[in-house]
Design a protein around this motif. Structure first.
Motif, PDB file in Angstrom:
ATOM      1  N   PRO A 255      -3.834   6.850  -3.331  1.00  0.00           N
ATOM      2  CA  PRO A 255      -3.609   5.654  -2.504  1.00  0.00           C
ATOM      3  C   PRO A 255      -3.950   4.404  -3.304  1.00  0.00           C
ATOM      4  CG  PRO A 255      -4.996   7.286  -1.379  1.00  0.00           C
ATOM      5  CD  PRO A 255      -4.925   7.670  -2.825  1.00  0.00           C
ATOM      6  N   ILE A 256      -3.024   3.467  -3.367  1.00  0.00           N
ATOM      7  CA  ILE A 256      -3.251   2.229  -4.126  1.00  0.00           C
ATOM      8  C   ILE A 256      -2.876   1.016  -3.280  1.00  0.00           C
ATOM      9  CG2 ILE A 256      -2.914   3.282  -6.402  1.00  0.00           C
ATOM     10  CD1 ILE A 256      -0.045   2.162  -6.392  1.00  0.00           C
ATOM     11  N   ARG A 257      -3.475  -0.117  -3.657  1.00  0.00           N
ATOM     12  CA  ARG A 257      -3.079  -1.413  -3.107  1.00  0.00           C
ATOM     13  C   ARG A 257      -2.526  -2.241  -4.244  1.00  0.00           C
ATOM     14  NH1 ARG A 257      -7.854  -0.697   0.177  1.00  0.00           N
ATOM     15  NH2 ARG A 257      -9.124  -1.580  -1.506  1.00  0.00           N
ATOM     16  N   TYR A 258      -1.514  -3.060  -3.969  1.00  0.00           N
ATOM     17  CA  TYR A 258      -0.856  -3.791  -5.048  1.00  0.00           C
ATOM     18  C   TYR A 258      -0.103  -4.974  -4.470  1.00  0.00           C
ATOM     19  CZ  TYR A 258       2.811  -0.786  -3.165  1.00  0.00           C
ATOM     20  OH  TYR A 258       3.656  -0.112  -2.313  1.00  0.00           O
TER      21      TYR A 258
ATOM     22  N   GLU B 290       0.851  -1.191   0.000  1.00  0.00           N
ATOM     23  CA  GLU B 290       0.000   0.000   0.000  1.00  0.00           C
ATOM     24  C   GLU B 290       0.883   1.234   0.000  1.00  0.00           C
ATOM     25  OE1 GLU B 290      -3.193   0.453   2.709  1.00  0.00           O
ATOM     26  OE2 GLU B 290      -3.947  -1.597   2.479  1.00  0.00           O
ATOM     27  N   CYS B 291       0.515   2.230  -0.802  1.00  0.00           N
ATOM     28  CA  CYS B 291       1.249   3.490  -0.791  1.00  0.00           C
ATOM     29  C   CYS B 291       0.390   4.574  -1.407  1.00  0.00           C
ATOM     30  CB  CYS B 291       2.582   3.373  -1.545  1.00  0.00           C
ATOM     31  SG  CYS B 291       2.437   3.327  -3.358  1.00  0.00           S
ATOM     32  N   ASP B 292       0.793   5.810  -1.230  1.00  0.00           N
ATOM     33  CA  ASP B 292       0.246   6.910  -2.017  1.00  0.00           C
ATOM     34  C   ASP B 292       1.198   7.064  -3.201  1.00  0.00           C
ATOM     35  OD1 ASP B 292      -0.412   9.319  -3.219  1.00  0.00           O
ATOM     36  OD2 ASP B 292      -0.761  10.381  -1.336  1.00  0.00           O
TER      37      ASP B 292
ATOM     38  N   ALA C 134      -7.053   2.366  -3.618  1.00  0.00           N
ATOM     39  CA  ALA C 134      -7.481   2.079  -2.247  1.00  0.00           C
ATOM     40  C   ALA C 134      -8.845   2.692  -1.980  1.00  0.00           C
ATOM     41  CB  ALA C 134      -6.444   2.596  -1.254  1.00  0.00           C
TER      42      ALA C 134
ATOM     43  N   CYS D 197      -6.016   1.879 -12.780  1.00  0.00           N
ATOM     44  CA  CYS D 197      -6.891   1.532 -11.657  1.00  0.00           C
ATOM     45  C   CYS D 197      -8.357   1.605 -12.068  1.00  0.00           C
ATOM     46  CB  CYS D 197      -6.646   2.471 -10.477  1.00  0.00           C
ATOM     47  SG  CYS D 197      -5.090   2.201  -9.591  1.00  0.00           S
TER      48      CYS D 197
END
Length: 421
Positions: free
Chosen positions: A415-418, A150-152, A406, A286
């Motif tokens: 914000p994403i999840r990967y 997870e990160c921005d 996210a 996304c």
């Protein structure tokens, strides 16, 4: 029945309101209406000089190729209200510009200044940078992997990757990069309460304090690069700062003001627009998982995905031009002195040019987007920007197993999840 020239206020306001771009949908809705109903209309809003909104791809091209007829330097090159324009002119002794970079110049000055650094950014010359850019890209991908899924993406990757590249090209020490990033955000985010130096004003340019703060940001840039210039005159190196510091126009040294303006446009536009486009490509993937799957399956689509990311986000939202003579465009009478808003996001979603323009499609070909401008003001660093993005995604995509937002967001924060290999 003759089509009305004047644009309804509820359509014009989203086009010129920075907050609407953060929300994204209101802007594209307004532009879509304009393309269908009034593709070249005039807005007349209280406190603002009347201005034409140019929404069609062909019209933006036509204006951009006629630089003698539609000039950049005679009125503000970016949109301001009447009060701000008058205050800026009072500060500068009559000029509508707080800086005088390539963006604000017209011929004969523009080509003379552009040629000073043009060779630096030619494709055959930036290839020598590829190995170092790949190293920087790999470091950012490793950092993303270390963040645990997870990160921005904006803060953690998209902002700092192109910043490191352009600062190395300029010769700015790595230790000064946070300062450059902060100044860039304060300059380009003058109407953003999160970023401007006024700390919270939604329109920092609407009051004396906000304009003074913007002027102080520019002064801070100038002060920093004056030190760089003085050093490179005594200790020339192989960086771009050395080229600017020792440049001559018509046999005379470039003025301090124009040298400082040159630094500012390279240092700011050189990373901010690439950052936005990089984030835009990830945001597009996304929103359209089939695009992510296509690029994962076929890495040869990465260059197309880069161009689509630039089109999709269109980092430069507008530039203004002013007419130097009476003319006609799309059946409208444009008078000498008229001000025109070139709506690049609209041109880049023109249904006459792009099939399914609201879809993020890395297979789009041809992709005749206008995000880098056209004509004499075609972006000097376009090849560098596309090379940076290509290299980053060449390093990232093979390691990225999955990708999702996210929560609903946009290119300012992403914000994403990967999952990564």
């Amino acid at each position: 029945m003759t089509q009305a020239i004047e644009i309804p206020e509820d359509i014009a306001l989203p086009v010129i309101t920075p907050k609407a771009y953060a929300e994204d949908t209101p802007v594209h809705d307004a532009y879509r209406w304009l393309r269908a109903n009034n593709p070249l209309g005039q807005a007349r809003l209280e406190g603002i000089y009347p201005f034409w909104i140019v929404t069609k791809h062909a019209d933006i091209l036509e204006i951009s190729r006629q630089n003698d007829l539609f000039r950049s330097g005679e009125m503000a090159t970016t949109f301001v209200n009447i009060e701000t324009d008058q205050k800026v002119r009072a500060m500068t002794g009559g000029s509508p510009h707080l800086v005088r970079s390539l963006v604000q110049m017209d011929a004969p000055d523009h080509p003379k200044h552009r040629v000073l650094t043009q060779s630096w950014f030619l494709p055959q010359n930036i290839r020598r940078l590829e190995e170092r850019i790949r190293e920087i890209a790999r470091n950012h991908v490793d950092h993303m992997a270390a963040l645990g899924g997870e990160c921005d993406f904006v803060a953690d990757v998209a902002l700092t990757f192109p910043l490191r590249v352009i600062m190395e090209i300029l010769g700015v020490p790595a230790a000064d990069e946070p300062r450059m990033l902060k100044l860039t955000q304060e300059l380009f985010g003058a109407t953003d309460p999160e970023l401007n130096r006024s700390q919270g004003a939604s329109d920092a340019l609407a009051n004396d304090e906000g304009l003074a703060n913007l002027q102080s940001v520019i002064a801070d840039f100038f002060l920093y690069f004056k030190g760089i210039t003085d050093d490179r005159k005594v200790n020339p190196g192989s960086d771009l700062a050395t080229v600017i510091a020792n440049s001559q126009i018509d046999g005379a040294p470039i003025s301090d003001f124009e040298a400082m303006s040159y630094y500012v446009i390279v240092a700011t536009a050189g990373h901010d627009t690439t950052s936005s486009s990089t984030a835009g490509a990830v945001w597009g993937m996304c929103q359209f998982p089939e695009a992510f799957a296509a690029v994962k399956t076929d890495p040869s689509l990465i260059p197309g995905m880069v161009d689509e990311g630039v089109r999709w986000i269109t980092p430069v939202k507008h530039f203004m031009r002013s007419a130097t003579a009476d003319t006609e465009l799309r059946g409208r009478k444009i008078a000498k002195g008229d001000w025109l808003w070139l709506g690049y996001p609209s041109g880049n979603r023109d249904e006459e040019v792009f099939d399914h323009p609201d879809v993020f499609d890395p297979t789009r070909s041809p992709n005749k987007h206008l995000a880098f401008g056209y004509g004499a003001h075609l972006c000097l660093g376009q090849h560098l920007a596309k090379m940076e993005m290509r290299i980053l995604f060449e390093e990232l995509m093979p390691r990225l197993k999955s990708l999702e937002a996210a929560f609903v967001s946009g290119p300012k924060h992403l914000p994403i999840r990967y999952q990564m290999a």
